[in-house]
Design a protein around this motif. Structure first.
Motif, PDB file in Angstrom:
ATOM      1  N   ALA B  83       0.850  -1.191   0.000  1.00 43.88           N
ATOM      2  CA  ALA B  83       0.000   0.000   0.000  1.00 43.88           C
ATOM      3  C   ALA B  83       0.882   1.236   0.000  1.00 43.88           C
ATOM      4  O   ALA B  83       1.987   1.228   0.540  1.00 43.88           O
ATOM      5  CB  ALA B  83      -0.896   0.003   1.234  1.00 43.88           C
ATOM      6  N   GLY B  85       0.492   5.632   0.459  1.00 44.91           N
ATOM      7  CA  GLY B  85      -0.258   6.875   0.586  1.00 44.91           C
ATOM      8  C   GLY B  85       0.445   7.921  -0.258  1.00 44.91           C
ATOM      9  O   GLY B  85       0.512   7.804  -1.482  1.00 44.91           O
ATOM     10  N   THR B  88       5.606   9.654   1.598  1.00 48.33           N
ATOM     11  CA  THR B  88       6.532  10.500   2.365  1.00 48.33           C
ATOM     12  C   THR B  88       7.217   9.729   3.485  1.00 48.33           C
ATOM     13  O   THR B  88       8.009  10.284   4.235  1.00 48.33           O
ATOM     14  CB  THR B  88       5.827  11.714   3.002  1.00 48.33           C
ATOM     15  OG1 THR B  88       4.917  11.245   4.003  1.00 48.33           O
ATOM     16  CG2 THR B  88       5.075  12.532   1.979  1.00 48.33           C
ATOM     17  N   SER B 149       5.348  16.698   7.814  1.00 50.54           N
ATOM     18  CA  SER B 149       5.009  16.437   6.410  1.00 50.54           C
ATOM     19  C   SER B 149       3.516  16.600   6.155  1.00 50.54           C
ATOM     20  O   SER B 149       3.012  16.147   5.126  1.00 50.54           O
ATOM     21  CB  SER B 149       5.417  15.005   6.070  1.00 50.54           C
ATOM     22  OG  SER B 149       4.879  14.111   7.051  1.00 50.54           O
ATOM     23  N   THR B 154      -0.676  11.314   4.018  1.00 47.87           N
ATOM     24  CA  THR B 154      -2.089  10.959   4.086  1.00 47.87           C
ATOM     25  C   THR B 154      -2.443  10.377   5.452  1.00 47.87           C
ATOM     26  O   THR B 154      -1.581   9.864   6.165  1.00 47.87           O
ATOM     27  CB  THR B 154      -2.437   9.881   3.035  1.00 47.87           C
ATOM     28  OG1 THR B 154      -1.748   8.664   3.364  1.00 47.87           O
ATOM     29  CG2 THR B 154      -2.032  10.320   1.630  1.00 47.87           C
TER      30      THR B 154
HETATM   31  C1  LIG Z   1       9.843  16.249   5.334  1.00 48.34           C
HETATM   32  C2  LIG Z   1       9.231  15.142   6.117  1.00 48.34           C
HETATM   33  C3  LIG Z   1       8.844  15.379   7.424  1.00 48.34           C
HETATM   34  C4  LIG Z   1       8.269  14.364   8.187  1.00 48.34           C
HETATM   35  N1  LIG Z   1       7.874  14.633   9.465  1.00 48.34           N
HETATM   36  C5  LIG Z   1       7.278  13.673  10.199  1.00 48.34           C
HETATM   37  C6  LIG Z   1       6.845  13.942  11.527  1.00 48.34           C
HETATM   38  O1  LIG Z   1       6.963  15.051  12.034  1.00 48.34           O
HETATM   39  N2  LIG Z   1       6.286  12.933  12.234  1.00 48.34           N
HETATM   40  C7  LIG Z   1       6.116  11.686  11.699  1.00 48.34           C
HETATM   41  O2  LIG Z   1       5.614  10.827  12.386  1.00 48.34           O
HETATM   42  N3  LIG Z   1       6.504  11.409  10.434  1.00 48.34           N
HETATM   43  C8  LIG Z   1       7.088  12.362   9.671  1.00 48.34           C
HETATM   44  N4  LIG Z   1       7.482  12.076   8.392  1.00 48.34           N
HETATM   45  C9  LIG Z   1       7.288  10.711   7.851  1.00 48.34           C
HETATM   46  C10 LIG Z   1       6.002  10.493   7.030  1.00 48.34           C
HETATM   47  O3  LIG Z   1       5.505  11.696   6.540  1.00 48.34           O
HETATM   48  C11 LIG Z   1       4.931   9.790   7.852  1.00 48.34           C
HETATM   49  O4  LIG Z   1       5.377   8.485   8.171  1.00 48.34           O
HETATM   50  C12 LIG Z   1       3.567   9.694   7.143  1.00 48.34           C
HETATM   51  O5  LIG Z   1       2.597   9.193   8.019  1.00 48.34           O
HETATM   52  C13 LIG Z   1       3.575   8.831   5.908  1.00 48.34           C
HETATM   53  O6  LIG Z   1       2.366   9.052   5.211  1.00 48.34           O
HETATM   54  P1  LIG Z   1       2.257   8.745   3.660  1.00 48.34           P
HETATM   55  O7  LIG Z   1       0.874   9.006   3.243  1.00 48.34           O
HETATM   56  O8  LIG Z   1       3.304   9.461   2.919  1.00 48.34           O
HETATM   57  O9  LIG Z   1       2.522   7.178   3.678  1.00 48.34           O
HETATM   58  P2  LIG Z   1       3.482   6.328   2.733  1.00 48.34           P
HETATM   59  O10 LIG Z   1       4.872   6.770   2.870  1.00 48.34           O
HETATM   60  O11 LIG Z   1       2.907   6.253   1.386  1.00 48.34           O
HETATM   61  O12 LIG Z   1       3.321   4.909   3.421  1.00 48.34           O
HETATM   62  C14 LIG Z   1       3.818   4.670   4.704  1.00 48.34           C
HETATM   63  C15 LIG Z   1       3.456   3.255   5.155  1.00 48.34           C
HETATM   64  O13 LIG Z   1       2.069   3.156   5.296  1.00 48.34           O
HETATM   65  C16 LIG Z   1       1.516   2.122   4.532  1.00 48.34           C
HETATM   66  N5  LIG Z   1       0.196   2.614   4.118  1.00 48.34           N
HETATM   67  C17 LIG Z   1      -0.098   3.781   3.504  1.00 48.34           C
HETATM   68  N6  LIG Z   1      -1.416   3.934   3.404  1.00 48.34           N
HETATM   69  C18 LIG Z   1      -1.987   2.855   3.964  1.00 48.34           C
HETATM   70  C19 LIG Z   1      -3.328   2.433   4.170  1.00 48.34           C
HETATM   71  N7  LIG Z   1      -4.376   3.168   3.775  1.00 48.34           N
HETATM   72  N8  LIG Z   1      -3.541   1.253   4.772  1.00 48.34           N
HETATM   73  C20 LIG Z   1      -2.513   0.503   5.196  1.00 48.34           C
HETATM   74  N9  LIG Z   1      -1.237   0.853   5.024  1.00 48.34           N
HETATM   75  C21 LIG Z   1      -0.968   2.014   4.421  1.00 48.34           C
HETATM   76  C22 LIG Z   1       2.533   1.898   3.442  1.00 48.34           C
HETATM   77  O14 LIG Z   1       2.500   0.577   2.968  1.00 48.34           O
HETATM   78  C23 LIG Z   1       3.822   2.183   4.155  1.00 48.34           C
HETATM   79  O15 LIG Z   1       4.246   1.054   4.862  1.00 48.34           O
HETATM   80  C24 LIG Z   1       8.079  13.080   7.616  1.00 48.34           C
HETATM   81  C25 LIG Z   1       8.458  12.856   6.293  1.00 48.34           C
HETATM   82  C26 LIG Z   1       9.029  13.864   5.547  1.00 48.34           C
HETATM   83  C27 LIG Z   1       9.411  13.568   4.145  1.00 48.34           C
END
Ligand SMILES: Cc1cc2nc3c(=O)[nH]c(=O)nc-3n(C[C@H](O)[C@H](O)[C@H](O)COP(=O)(O)OP(=O)(O)OC[C@H]3O[C@@H](n4cnc5c(N)ncnc54)[C@H](O)[C@@H]3O)c2cc1C
Lengths: 352, 497
Positions: B83, B85, B88, B149, B154
């Motif tokens: 999966a 999102g 990030t 982020s 998401t």
């Molecule tokens: C600049 C920057 C700053 C950040 N700051 C923070 C912060 O302050 N705090 C923090 O905790 N994190 C931070 N992060 C990390 C990241 O943003 C988080 O982990 C965020 O929750 C990931 O969301 P995403 O939608 O990008 O998920 P993705 O990166 O697309 O996926 C993350 C994981 O979730 C799984 N997944 C995604 N959607 C689903 C779904 N619907 N059902 C089941 N599994 C799913 C994926 O398989 C993967 O294992 C940061 C990242 C960046 C790049």
């Protein structure tokens, strides 16, 4: 301070080898709760003591048999408390039992539930392995969150040996205010209060009067009380303590008592009997003679769940029946921890 | 660098790609199935670009029913699914598989229901974090977890990683702000976890699912708790000439019984980078700054602000700035929130770690990190969620210099091992993914890892959801050498993983 973990491990190992189920007993204060478990009683309250407590870290690590009230008084000396205000129906209630039962008191909607404060657990599973999950850090996402899974599992996944809990500072001051509200208006009144950023730490309706507990500096409390109206209620501590520990008159009754968990703004349910509302309406205690199926169905219809808390038939259904898919995954989880079915058989559901 | 999945973690299947794609196009419109290399390439990594893998095929469903059908198909054919999102994630959790489907959830981006009377919002998984608070601001409410982020990530990703933000010291992580999840299971069934109230029946699967990195199911509907916007907010910036003093001030504030809404720390390297990037007037000569936000009722906030100012002076702050209006506060936060991209500007590449430690160990751990940094020859900039002991050491390196990535990885690993030794953990909020999977062998025993695998198997017996992430196989650990795996004959009649 007594560490009985190796002794317990040996006992569990024998139970597994002999396929001889055990019924875990802590302080025996919640023996009325849930279904009657099959198996020989195994007394676990002897494993007790505070292992580590550093107030500046806001974490305490304790053995399962530590009495809740002892822990609470140690925390109080440092101006701290358990944020989930656990009910302890008797003085003998242990920390392990509180985690396994997963019940939270009146602070729940405002500062969180038992599971929100569990940072780590050490347990013995049905392989007689001693396992540690989580830890003492506030944030930890290494591996699945199996320590929170133990909360509310009623001892059916394993024996909790130790737990690390986040603790919180006590509020500078708290006081309780009270006003009369009609029962057909109370849901709206509470909902409006909860949408505002007010320093509330308890919101309870006894059927005629609405009680709200305010916290903060004296000025902040006075201001909020001014906004909300009502009279200051003198027996403040008594009120919340009687509610949490079920000592008030309402709970002294032989009618079946239901614990009903619903969205707080849910209108009064079409069930006969007497009802009080805690958690701003999200937790309802109902005394009723309605058939169990009727209660389960009515509550399921509004997306909530019901538990026959006291005075029910303990060999029948006590916890909300689960849809088949959900039941199946819960059974598989039980298997994953306890393949030989040794822990607290039937305490939650007849199926496991 | 193309990521090599460990042989013990690869899910083998014999599905024919062309035929499989045909089956997918029976479920989805053709334009929602990506198959060409130039379409697949953008999905080759998430927020951890050090590892890449072009996916076998990408799907972009728009409904829960489509997701169920996709999962049924994959389950039937034994095809693994990852999966994704917004991508990030910083630990490679959404890194694709060369023989698996990448399931993008970004098109499921609708807010399904706002229930103001109950203070909840029901969301599709692709809803971006920041849009929740934007949607409910008019009702005086907000969604508390605010990862840096948040404009991109998401809610589905937040659930899967149990994300935190600068305000989670007071308001909790994602797990503390969830009420209900609808899950599509590995075989395409729908499960409802949690409930409309504050707890659900049976085991707490909602807590179990949170932070499970997409390995137990696909979250397709998420109901979150909303919080009233506090009446007043004050933000303090305290300047320190010594980083250990700043660490002690953090412990001091907590010890005084104050729980700030946020308590963040940046070291000199990060202050400089952030100032260079956003120009908000950070003191570039400071060894460290603390940002301390207090919120609540106006009178209480003012009293607490006064108390914190006194404490900061006691602990050696050389200057304290107070921001009371929201414009000023946003400016003060901007540098912190942009810390990662700011570092990105001064170094070709950076590698962000995520260990947590008991607060009292802050000084010792920082000292050790700087020693390790000198030894390895790579600079480290530090930002922390100081209030909850969550460190983000950023290791600066240049991937184009041969050997530097490996050096950065080794340094990161050494930092994590030290965090575990100091009583902490290898990841506070970014997850294990592929990045810290070897470090899991250090943190957990064989029996604990086996328990994780059994929990996984309860949800996903065939292991098709995000294989090779988060929980290492015992084979991997044995090879990695961090764990002595010995044959356990005690319950040999029971399944072992
Ligand atoms: C600049 C920057 C700053 C950040 N700051 C923070 C912060 O302050 N705090 C923090 O905790 N994190 C931070 N992060 C990390 C990241 O943003 C988080 O982990 C965020 O929750 C990931 O969301 P995403 O939608 O990008 O998920 P993705 O990166 O697309 O996926 C993350 C994981 O979730 C799984 N997944 C995604 N959607 C689903 C779904 N619907 N059902 C089941 N599994 C799913 C994926 O398989 C993967 O294992 C940061 C990242 C960046 C790049």
């Amino acid at each position: 301070m007594t560490d009985l973990s190796s002794q317990f491990q040996q006992q569990i190992r024998e139970a597994v080898e002999n396929e001889n189920p055990v019924n875990l007993v802590g302080g025996n204060s919640k023996s009325f709760y849930g279904r009657e478990a099959r198996g020989d009683s195994m007394h676990v309250a002897g494993n007790k003591g505070i292992i580590d407590y550093e107030p500046t870290e806001l974490v305490v690590t304790v053995r399962n048999g530590t009495a809740l009230h002892e822990l609470e008084s140690v925390l109080a000396e440092q101006g701290q408390m358990l944020g989930f205000e656990p009910p302890c129906y008797q003085n003998s209630a242990t920390v392990g039992g509180a985690i396994a039962a997963g019940l939270s008191g009146s602070r729940r909607p405002f500062s969180g539930a038992v599971r929100d404060y569990v940072l780590g657990c050490k347990l013995i599973n049905g392989y007689a392995d001693i396992l540690s999950f989580g830890g003492t850090a506030m944030k930890n996402v290494a591996g699945y969150d199996l320590s929170r899974l133990m909360v509310g599992s009623m001892g059916s996944l394993g024996l909790i040996l130790e737990t690390s809990l986040r603790v919180v500072p006590m509020h500078e001051m708290e006081s309780t205010w009270c006003q009369e509200v009609k029962s057909d208006q109370v849901i709206g009144v509470m909902s409006a209060m909860l949408q505002k950023p007010l320093p509330i730490s308890g919101l309870y309706y006894d059927g005629a009067r609405l009680f709200y507990r305010l916290y903060g500096t004296a000025d902040a409390i006075a201001q909020s009380a001014n906004t909300l109206g009502g009279e200051e209620y003198a027996s403040h501590d008594q009120l919340w303590s009687d509610l949490n520990h079920q000592k008030s008159d309402f709970f002294q009754d032989k009618t079946p008592l239901w614990r009903i968990s619903v969205a707080p703004a849910t209108e009064q349910l079409p069930l006969s009997g007497q009802c009080v509302l805690d958690w701003g309406g999200a937790l309802r205690w109902l005394k009723t003679d309605e058939p169990a199926e009727q209660v389960f169905q009515t509550v399921a219809d509004v997306g909530g769940h019901a538990t026959l808390f006291r005075e029910g038939k303990r060999d029948e259904i006590i916890f909300q029946p689960l849809p088949p898919d959900l039941m199946q995954i819960q059974q598989r989880l039980k298997q994953a921890f306890d393949p030989m079915s040794v822990f607290n058989l039937g305490r939650m559901y007849p199926e496991f | 660098m193309t990521y090599q999945i460990h042989s013990s973690e690869r899910i083998h299947h014999s599905a024919n790609r062309a035929e499989f794609i045909t089956c997918l196009t029976e479920i989805l419109p053709a334009q929602s199935v990506l198959t060409e290399i130039e379409e697949l390439k953008p999905y080759e990594c998430d927020g951890l670009p050090a590892y890449t893998q072009v996916p076998w095929v990408v799907v972009l469903p728009e409904t829960t029913e489509q997701i169920q059908s996709i999962m049924k198909l994959c389950h039937q054919q034994g095809v693994p699914v990852v999966a994704r999102g917004a991508g990030t994630g910083l630990s490679g959790g959404a890194l694709p598989l060369s023989n698996g489907v990448l399931l993008s959830l970004v098109r499921l981006n609708r807010i399904l229901k706002l229930d103001i009377a109950n203070r909840t919002a029901c969301l599709q998984p692709g809803v971006r974090n920041v849009t929740i608070s934007q949607a409910v601001e008019q009702y005086g409410l907000f969604y508390a977890p605010d990862p840096s982020s948040q404009i991109a990530c998401t809610i589905g990703g937040n659930v899967a990683e149990n994300s935190g933000g600068v305000h989670c010291l007071k308001y909790g992580l994602t797990v503390h702000n969830l009420l209900k999840i609808t899950l599509v299971t590995a075989d395409g069934a729908l499960l409802s976890l949690g409930g409309e109230g504050l707890d659900g029946p049976g085991y707490d699967l909602l807590a179990l699912l949170t932070g499970s990195e997409g390995m137990l199911g696909i979250a397709v509907e998420i109901t979150v708790k909303l919080t009233p916007i506090p009446e007043a907010v004050n933000l303090l910036l305290a300047v320190f000439g010594d980083i250990e003093q700043a660490g002690e001030a953090v412990a001091g504030i907590i010890a005084a019984g104050i729980i700030p809404a946020g308590l963040e720390m940046m070291d000199n390297a990060t202050i400089r980078a952030a100032e260079n990037f956003v120009k908000v007037g950070y003191p570039v000569d400071a060894a460290a700054i603390l940002l301390c936000e207090l919120d609540g009722a106006r009178v209480t906030v003012n009293a607490e602000t006064h108390r914190v100012e006194q404490l900061l002076v006691e602990y050696g702050a050389s200057e304290i700035r107070l921001a009371v209006d929201s414009g000023e506060q946003q400016k003060m936060w901007a540098g912190r929130k942009a810390a990662f991209p700011a570092i990105g500007q001064i170094s070709p590449d950076y590698y962000c770690m995520d260990g947590t430690i008991p607060r009292k160990q802050l000084g010792a751990v920082l000292k050790h990190i700087s020693e390790l940094s000198v030894q390895s020859g790579l600079a480290v900039a530090n930002v922390f969620h100081a209030g909850d002991g969550n460190l983000h050491p950023l290791i600066l390196y240049d991937a184009n210099v041969p050997g530097e990535l490996e050096k950065a990885e080794q340094l990161g690993f050494d930092i994590l091992v030290y965090c575990v030794k100091a009583g902490g953990t290898i990841t506070g909020e970014h997850g294990v993914g592929v990045e810290k999977i070897n470090a899991m062998c250090v943190q957990f025993s064989a029996a604990e890892l086996e328990q994780f695998h059994r929990v996984k198997a309860a949800f996903d017996p065939a292991g098709i959801l995000n294989p090779g992430k988060a929980i290492p196989t015992l084979n991997r650990c044995a090879e990695f050498g961090a764990m002595h795996v010995h044959a356990d004959v005690r319950h040999s009649h029971l399944d072992r993983f």
